[in-house]
Scaffold this motif. Structure first.
Motif, PDB file in Angstrom:
ATOM      1  N   ILE A   1       0.983  -1.119   0.057  1.00  0.00           N
ATOM      2  CA  ILE A   1      -0.094   0.092   0.037  1.00  0.00           C
ATOM      3  C   ILE A   1       0.827   1.258  -0.038  1.00  0.00           C
ATOM      4  N   ALA A   2       0.760   2.076  -1.048  1.00  0.00           N
ATOM      5  CA  ALA A   2       1.583   3.381  -1.249  1.00  0.00           C
ATOM      6  C   ALA A   2       0.780   4.534  -1.403  1.00  0.00           C
ATOM      7  N   ASP A   3       0.662   5.286  -0.316  1.00  0.00           N
ATOM      8  CA  ASP A   3       0.036   6.384  -0.107  1.00  0.00           C
ATOM      9  C   ASP A   3      -1.395   6.142  -0.538  1.00  0.00           C
ATOM     10  N   GLY A   4      -2.029   5.036   0.216  1.00  0.00           N
ATOM     11  CA  GLY A   4      -3.397   4.636  -0.103  1.00  0.00           C
ATOM     12  C   GLY A   4      -3.748   3.874  -1.372  1.00  0.00           C
ATOM     13  N   GLN A   5      -2.791   3.794  -2.231  1.00  0.00           N
ATOM     14  CA  GLN A   5      -3.058   3.081  -3.497  1.00  0.00           C
ATOM     15  C   GLN A   5      -2.667   1.446  -2.914  1.00  0.00           C
ATOM     16  N   ILE A   6      -3.311   0.647  -3.274  1.00  0.00           N
ATOM     17  CA  ILE A   6      -3.399  -0.819  -3.036  1.00  0.00           C
ATOM     18  C   ILE A   6      -2.856  -1.440  -4.385  1.00  0.00           C
ATOM     19  N   TYR A   7      -1.664  -2.026  -4.189  1.00  0.00           N
ATOM     20  CA  TYR A   7      -0.868  -2.836  -5.355  1.00  0.00           C
ATOM     21  C   TYR A   7      -1.057  -4.404  -4.994  1.00  0.00           C
ATOM     22  N   GLU A   8      -1.631  -5.329  -5.679  1.00  0.00           N
ATOM     23  CA  GLU A   8      -1.667  -6.593  -5.509  1.00  0.00           C
ATOM     24  C   GLU A   8      -0.626  -7.165  -5.850  1.00  0.00           C
ATOM     25  N   LEU A   9       0.368  -7.885  -5.338  1.00  0.00           N
ATOM     26  CA  LEU A   9       1.604  -8.670  -5.915  1.00  0.00           C
ATOM     27  C   LEU A   9       1.365 -10.120  -5.707  1.00  0.00           C
ATOM     28  N   GLU A  10       1.265 -10.775  -6.719  1.00  0.00           N
ATOM     29  CA  GLU A  10       1.178 -12.284  -6.819  1.00  0.00           C
ATOM     30  C   GLU A  10       2.771 -12.617  -6.782  1.00  0.00           C
ATOM     31  N   HIS A  11       3.186 -14.018  -6.650  1.00  0.00           N
ATOM     32  CA  HIS A  11       4.425 -14.575  -6.818  1.00  0.00           C
ATOM     33  C   HIS A  11       5.128 -13.999  -7.859  1.00  0.00           C
ATOM     34  N   LYS A  12       6.451 -13.485  -7.533  1.00  0.00           N
ATOM     35  CA  LYS A  12       7.378 -13.073  -8.801  1.00  0.00           C
ATOM     36  C   LYS A  12       6.663 -11.642  -9.422  1.00  0.00           C
ATOM     37  N   ASP A  13       5.563 -10.945  -9.027  1.00  0.00           N
ATOM     38  CA  ASP A  13       5.358  -9.779  -9.561  1.00  0.00           C
ATOM     39  C   ASP A  13       6.058  -8.589  -9.017  1.00  0.00           C
ATOM     40  N   ALA A  14       6.408  -7.698  -9.647  1.00  0.00           N
ATOM     41  CA  ALA A  14       7.163  -6.557  -9.208  1.00  0.00           C
ATOM     42  C   ALA A  14       6.442  -5.230  -9.156  1.00  0.00           C
ATOM     43  N   LEU A  15       7.115  -4.389  -8.295  1.00  0.00           N
ATOM     44  CA  LEU A  15       6.376  -3.116  -8.356  1.00  0.00           C
ATOM     45  C   LEU A  15       7.768  -1.939  -8.038  1.00  0.00           C
ATOM     46  N   TYR A  16       7.611  -1.084  -8.972  1.00  0.00           N
ATOM     47  CA  TYR A  16       8.386   0.084  -8.788  1.00  0.00           C
ATOM     48  C   TYR A  16       7.688   1.169  -8.095  1.00  0.00           C
ATOM     49  N   LEU A  17       8.667   1.889  -7.094  1.00  0.00           N
ATOM     50  CA  LEU A  17       7.758   3.190  -6.273  1.00  0.00           C
ATOM     51  C   LEU A  17       8.792   4.033  -6.402  1.00  0.00           C
ATOM     52  N   GLY A  18       8.076   5.417  -6.734  1.00  0.00           N
ATOM     53  CA  GLY A  18       9.120   6.637  -7.036  1.00  0.00           C
ATOM     54  C   GLY A  18       9.059   7.361  -5.662  1.00  0.00           C
ATOM     55  N   SER A  19      10.022   8.135  -5.833  1.00  0.00           N
ATOM     56  CA  SER A  19      10.606   8.946  -4.487  1.00  0.00           C
ATOM     57  C   SER A  19       9.621  10.052  -3.953  1.00  0.00           C
ATOM     58  N   ASP A  20       8.162  10.043  -4.313  1.00  0.00           N
ATOM     59  CA  ASP A  20       7.347  10.839  -4.023  1.00  0.00           C
ATOM     60  C   ASP A  20       6.330  10.164  -2.981  1.00  0.00           C
ATOM     61  N   VAL A  21       6.494   8.619  -2.800  1.00  0.00           N
ATOM     62  CA  VAL A  21       5.799   7.995  -2.081  1.00  0.00           C
ATOM     63  C   VAL A  21       6.035   8.083  -0.489  1.00  0.00           C
ATOM     64  N   LYS A  22       5.094   8.579   0.168  1.00  0.00           N
ATOM     65  CA  LYS A  22       5.355   8.953   1.714  1.00  0.00           C
ATOM     66  C   LYS A  22       5.203   7.812   2.532  1.00  0.00           C
ATOM     67  N   ASP A  23       4.232   6.819   2.255  1.00  0.00           N
ATOM     68  CA  ASP A  23       3.830   6.044   3.276  1.00  0.00           C
ATOM     69  C   ASP A  23       3.826   4.708   2.574  1.00  0.00           C
ATOM     70  N   VAL A  24       4.574   3.754   2.785  1.00  0.00           N
ATOM     71  CA  VAL A  24       4.387   2.328   2.306  1.00  0.00           C
ATOM     72  C   VAL A  24       4.107   1.344   3.256  1.00  0.00           C
ATOM     73  N   SER A  25       3.264   0.364   3.146  1.00  0.00           N
ATOM     74  CA  SER A  25       3.095  -0.644   4.155  1.00  0.00           C
ATOM     75  C   SER A  25       3.003  -1.946   3.277  1.00  0.00           C
ATOM     76  N   PHE A  26       3.400  -3.345   4.167  1.00  0.00           N
ATOM     77  CA  PHE A  26       3.205  -4.379   3.387  1.00  0.00           C
ATOM     78  C   PHE A  26       2.350  -5.347   3.918  1.00  0.00           C
ATOM     79  N   GLU A  27       1.499  -6.301   3.398  1.00  0.00           N
ATOM     80  CA  GLU A  27       0.411  -6.917   4.166  1.00  0.00           C
ATOM     81  C   GLU A  27       0.295  -8.242   3.212  1.00  0.00           C
ATOM     82  N   SER A  28       0.230  -9.429   3.974  1.00  0.00           N
ATOM     83  CA  SER A  28       0.073 -10.628   3.446  1.00  0.00           C
ATOM     84  C   SER A  28      -1.533 -10.968   3.222  1.00  0.00           C
ATOM     85  N   GLU A  29      -1.952 -11.839   2.211  1.00  0.00           N
ATOM     86  CA  GLU A  29      -3.288 -12.166   2.212  1.00  0.00           C
ATOM     87  C   GLU A  29      -3.692 -13.089   3.274  1.00  0.00           C
ATOM     88  N   GLU A  30      -2.589 -14.228   3.384  1.00  0.00           N
ATOM     89  CA  GLU A  30      -3.138 -15.128   4.537  1.00  0.00           C
ATOM     90  C   GLU A  30      -1.795 -15.350   5.324  1.00  0.00           C
TER      91      GLU A  30
END
Ligand SMILES: O=C[C@H](O)[C@@H](O)CC(=O)C(=O)O
Ligand SMILES: [Zn+2]
Length: 277
Positions: A92-121
Motif C-alpha cells: 500500500i503506497a499512499d493509499g494506493q493498493i498494489y496486489e502482488l502475486e508470486h514474482k510480480d514486481a512493483l516500482y515506487l517513485g521517490s514521492d511516495v510517503k507511506d509504504v506498508s506491506f500485508e499478506s493475504e493469508e
C-alpha cells in the motif's frame, strides 16, 4: 513489528584480495533477508544501494523512515523496486493498493510517503524482496507482473548455462532514475548463471538467491576476473557485487536469483572465459 538496519562499507579490490573466507562473507554476503513480521534492510556504500526484505505474517508492516537518513519518510530522494517471492500480498503506497502475486514486481517513485506491506493469508505469507537507491526525481510508480516482464532466453545446454532472464524493472518496462531489477532462472539441468561473466565498472549489483532446496547451494564467484573467490550461498542469501567484481554462480540444484543494480549507465561486456583466474 520491528525494523532492522545494517551498514556495509565498500572495499578496495587490492584489500579484498587479502580477505579470508570469513571476512569475504562478513562484507559481501547478506543473510536474514526474510524474518517474520520484520523489515530487514542492509545499506551498502556501493552506489548507496539498499537491499532487504519485508515478510508480513501476523501484522501489517510499515516501511519506516530511518533516523540515520534525516529525511521525513523512507523514499524521500529514493526509489524502490519490490519483487514478491512469497504468496499473494499487498503493498500500500499512499493509499494506493498494489496486489502482488508470486514474482510480480512493483516500482515506487521517490514521492511516495507511506509504504506498508500485508499478506493475504498468514499461513501463506508474502515475501517482499526490496532494493532501493538514490533518485534525483520522482517518477510514477508501476506494477510489473511476472507475466508481463519481458524475457530473454540466454545460453545453451552445451554450456550448461541455458536460462531465462525476466526483465521486471529495466528502461523499456518502467522509467527509473538508476534502479534495474529482474529474475534469472537457469533451466532444469543447467547450472550456470551469468557465464560468460562480466564486470560493469560504473555500477554495483546485488544477487539474491532463492528456490535453492534444503541441503543444496550455489557457488557464487566474485572478485576481479584475474583474482576470483567463491562464496557458497544457501537459500535466500544475497551477495553484494562491487563494481570491480564479476558475479556469476553454478548451482548444485535448480535455483533462481533476483539481480538488482544501481549506478551509472555501463554497457555489459562479457569477459573472455579463458582469461578468468
Ligand atoms: O548485469 C546484469 C546482471 O549481472 C544479470 O542480469 C545477468 C544474469 O542474470 C545472467 O546473465 O544470468
Ligand atoms: Zn552484472
Amino acid at each position: 513489528m520491528k525494523s532492522n538496519f545494517k551498514i556495509r562499507y565498500a572495499t578496495h579490490p587490492d584489500d579484498a584480495k587479502t580477505y579470508d573466507t570469513q571476512r569475504l562473507r562478513k562484507d559481501f554476503l547478506v543473510n536474514d533477508i526474510f524474518t517474520e513480521d520484520e523489515v530487514n534492510l542492509t545499506y551498502s556504500h556501493y552506489d548507496r544501494f539498499i537491499m532487504g526484505g519485508a515478510m508480513p505474517v501476523h501484522e501489517k508492516l510499515q516501511l519506516e523512515s530511518i533516523p540515520f537518513f534525516a529525511t521525513e519518510y523512507f523514499l524521500q530522494k529514493k526509489e524502490m523496486g519490490i519483487i514478491n517471492l512469497g504468496q499473494k500480498g499487498k503493498v500500500i503506497a499512499d493509499g494506493q493498493i498494489y496486489e502482488l502475486e508470486h514474482k510480480d514486481a512493483l516500482y515506487l517513485g521517490s514521492d511516495v510517503k507511506d509504504v506498508s506491506f500485508e499478506s493475504e493469508e498468514a499461513s501463506k505469507p508474502a515475501k517482499f524482496y526490496l532494493n532501493a537507491c538514490i533518485a534525483h526525481k520522482a517518477l510514477p510508480s508501476k506494477l510489473i507482473s511476472f507475466a508481463d516482464a519481458p524475457v530473454l532466453e540466454l545460453g545453451t545446454t552445451e554450456e550448461s548455462n541455458k536460462r531465462r532472464l525476466y526483465q521486471h524493472i529495466v528502461p523499456h518496462t518502467v522509467e527509473t532514475c538508476q534502479l534495474m531489477m529482474g529474475i534469472t532462472s537457469p533451466e532444469l539441468g543447467n547450472a550456470w548463471n551469468t557465464m560468460p561473466a562480466h564486470v560493469h565498472e560504473l555500477r554495483m549489483e546485488a544477487y539474491f538467491y532463492f528456490d535453492i532446496p534444503e541441503g543444496k547451494a550455489a557457488a557464487h564467484i566474485m572478485g576481479q576476473p584475474q583474482e576470483t573467490r567463491i562464496l557458497w550461498v544457501a537459500n535466500e542469501q544475497a551477495v553484494i557485487s562491487p563494481p570491480w567484481s564479476i558475479h556469476c554462480a553454478a548451482g548444485t540444484s535448480p535455483y533462481s536469483f533476483i539481480w538488482g543494480m544501481a549506478g551509472d549507465d555501463d554497457p555489459i561486456v562479457p569477459y573472455p572465459i579463458s582469461e578468468l583466474q
